[in-house]
Structures are given as C-alpha cells and as structure tokens.
Design a protein around this motif. Structure first.
Motif, short mmCIF file in Angstrom:
data_model
loop_
_atom_site.label_atom_id
_atom_site.label_comp_id
_atom_site.label_asym_id
_atom_site.label_seq_id
_atom_site.Cartn_x
_atom_site.Cartn_y
_atom_site.Cartn_z
N PRO A 78 7.76 15.63 -4.74
CA PRO A 78 6.53 15.35 -3.99
C PRO A 78 5.31 16.01 -4.63
O PRO A 78 5.43 16.99 -5.37
N CYS A 79 4.15 15.46 -4.35
CA CYS A 79 2.90 16.02 -4.87
C CYS A 79 2.63 17.37 -4.21
O CYS A 79 3.04 17.61 -3.07
N LYS A 132 -1.96 4.52 -12.67
CA LYS A 132 -3.36 4.67 -12.26
C LYS A 132 -4.07 3.33 -12.07
O LYS A 132 -4.84 3.15 -11.10
N GLU A 133 -3.86 2.37 -12.96
CA GLU A 133 -4.58 1.11 -12.86
C GLU A 133 -4.26 0.38 -11.56
O GLU A 133 -5.16 -0.03 -10.82
N ILE A 134 -2.97 0.21 -11.27
CA ILE A 134 -2.61 -0.53 -10.05
C ILE A 134 -2.88 0.32 -8.81
O ILE A 134 -3.19 -0.21 -7.73
N GLN A 135 -2.85 1.64 -8.94
CA GLN A 135 -3.19 2.50 -7.82
C GLN A 135 -4.66 2.31 -7.43
O GLN A 135 -5.00 2.19 -6.25
N PHE A 180 0.82 -1.21 0.00
CA PHE A 180 0.00 0.00 0.00
C PHE A 180 0.85 1.26 0.00
O PHE A 180 0.48 2.27 -0.60
N THR A 181 2.00 1.21 0.68
CA THR A 181 2.90 2.37 0.68
C THR A 181 3.33 2.73 -0.73
O THR A 181 3.36 3.91 -1.11
N LEU A 182 3.64 1.72 -1.53
CA LEU A 182 4.13 1.96 -2.88
C LEU A 182 3.02 2.17 -3.90
O LEU A 182 3.11 3.06 -4.76
N ARG A 183 1.96 1.39 -3.81
CA ARG A 183 1.00 1.34 -4.91
C ARG A 183 -0.23 2.23 -4.73
O ARG A 183 -0.99 2.41 -5.69
N THR A 184 -0.47 2.76 -3.52
CA THR A 184 -1.55 3.75 -3.38
C THR A 184 -1.02 5.16 -3.60
O THR A 184 -1.79 6.12 -3.63
N CYS A 185 0.28 5.29 -3.74
CA CYS A 185 0.92 6.58 -4.00
C CYS A 185 0.46 7.12 -5.35
O CYS A 185 0.27 6.37 -6.30
N LYS A 186 0.29 8.43 -5.44
CA LYS A 186 -0.16 9.04 -6.71
C LYS A 186 0.88 8.90 -7.81
O LYS A 186 0.56 9.09 -8.99
#
Length: 295
Positions: free
Chosen positions: A281-282, A243-246, A233-239
C-alpha cells in the motif's frame, strides 16, 4: 489564427461570448475568442439580432480597447482538452433512483438519501442504466491498450489504417530525465522517418504503421455505464496505475462527479473507502483520501 480561417469547417456556433465551438455531428472542438488588437477576451455582441435577421456579419465590441470587430476578424486560440464528455444520460442520479424505486416497489421522499442507501448496500445493477461517452485525445497506444481491457464498455478508436499517424506521448519520467529524453527522441525520430519513407514508397498506411512505437498517439471514444465507471475508477485512479491512464481516469472522474454527484461521491481507488488491496500500500493514504474528497 483568425475566425474566418475556420469558415471552411462550415459548422460552428458561439457557445458563449468569448468562445466558439466547431461542431461536427458529435465531437466539438473549442476555441477561445480574442480581440485582434489587444488580446482581450472581454467581448460583447454588438448587432446579434440585426445580424440574425438581415444576415449581416456578427460584430463584437472589445470592452478593453473599445474597438468593434467583425466576427471573421476575431482571433481564435484552440483550447486543448485531453478528456471531453460528449454525451451522457440526463439526470443520472434521479434516473437510477427512480429505477431503484421500481425494483423495490418503494416511494421514498428523498431520492438522494434513497440512492445513497442502495449504492451503499451494493445493489449496483441500477447504475447500468446511466451511460457516459467520452472523447479522449492524444492517448498513447500504451494507455489505450490498458483502456480497452475494460470489457464492459464500447470503444471507437482513430484508425491508423486510414489516417496518417502523427504525434507521440512522452511519459513524465522520461520528459524530466535529460539522458532518457535524448534516447527517446532519437528512437522517435528514426521511427517517424522510417514511417515517412515507407509511405513515400507507396506502401499503405496500414503496413507503414508497423514501424511506429507504442508512444504514437490517437483519439478514442469510450462509452461506459456508471457501474463500470465505478470499477474503472477503482483500478485506474489508483497511484499504482500507470501515470498516463491515471491522469485520464482522474479527469473523467472530475466530469462524472459534476454530472452525477451521488453516484460518484465515493468513486476512486479502493483505499478511500477502506483498505488498500495492493501488496504494498501507499504510504500517503490519508493524503490520497483528502485529494479525492476535494476532487
């Protein structure tokens, strides 16, 4: 589609009054049940016990139009779920807290406070005893290749050696760009046509699939323990993730938060717990933090 058209599946059960579940050995496919006369889902079982004892057809009464319908004549509509939890460790929070008690030979009064303290201190090996198994449907080969890079997990993916490939994932940015969508559709049609032609030449599916693009979709089962899920989740929910895996990771996180709210309370990209480790960073970190706090 009528319910009687699904009888060939053999294994099905009513999960609630307005939903049935077609169940294989593991995977469940859900269908919404509707009145064939008015389309209402407000149905009640009329003769449940009589049908069970006398082996008569189950009947339902529509609370909207008042008509009584035999189960086989109910309309069914598939409910498409991209991410489905098909198995998990029961009471994951309590289990991990109990394991921590053994580790520290401690007997705290409040499991929740104790578990939060252990997780905050970084003693995460206890989380490896809780596991979660997901079915992810309609995932592209692009995203599934990213998914299987998370090595501390088990994966079983639909085989295109033995099953016919069908369906393609269209990325959002291509979908929203008319010219890009035209180019994409043209290539997809040519690839699909070439695949069909090779199959018609009696080539095996395992060879014909070489002409298919990475947009081809398949289903995959993934099992991860809670500690690996936190890393995932740390890696893949990041913006910054694709987009697909997020989107898939966020859906998985929503499910995990319901099952184990203590373990996954602060799960998500690194920026919601402190600093962002990306080079750029965002700009909207506060909005990101609010989003995951409400997830």
């Amino acid at each position: 589609m009528l319910l009687k058209d699904l009888y060939k599946e053999k294994l099905f059960q009513f999960d609630t009054v307005d939903m049935i579940v077609l169940a294989g050995d593991v995977i469940k496919y859900k269908y919404k049940v509707k009145c064939p006369h008015c389309g209402s889902t407000n149905l009640t079982k009329e003769n449940y016990y009589k049908a069970k004892v006398l082996d008569e057809p189950l009947q339902f009464k529509c609370q909207n139009c008042g008509k009584v319908i035999e189960e086989g004549d109910l309309e069914v509509e598939p409910i498409y779920e991209k991410v489905i939890l098909i198995s998990h460790t029961n009471q994951s929070d309590n289990l991990c807290a109990d394991i921590a008690k053994i580790c520290y030979q401690s007997n705290p009064k409040d499991n929740k406070t104790f578990l939060r303290k252990i997780i905050k201190s970084g003693h995460l090996s206890i989380l490896e005893h809780a596991s979660f198994t997901f079915l992810i449907t309609g995932i592209s080969r692009v995203a599934s290749h990213q998914l299987v890079r998370h090595r501390i997990a088990s994966f079983t993916q639909q085989s295109h050696r033995y099953t016919k490939a069908s369906g393609f994932f269209v990325p959002e940015k291509i979908l929203n760009n008319t010219k890009a969508k035209e180019i994409f559709d043209d290539i997809i049609k040519k690839a699909q046509s070439a695949y069909e032609e090779l199959l018609n030449l009696d080539l095996p599916k395992e060879d014909a699939r070489y002409v298919l693009p990475c947009a081809i979709v398949s289903d995959i089962i993934v099992t991860m323990n809670a500690r690996e899920l936190l890393h995932f989740f740390t890696l893949r929910t990041c913006k910054k993730a694709q987009k697909e895996i997020q989107d898939i990771a966020i859906e998985m996180l929503k499910i995990c938060k319901k099952i184990a709210p203590i373990i996954f309370k602060n799960a998500g990209p690194s920026c919601i717990r402190g600093r962002c480790y990306e080079t750029k960073p965002c700009d909207d970190i506060n909005q990101i933090r609010q989003f995951f706090a409400k997830l």
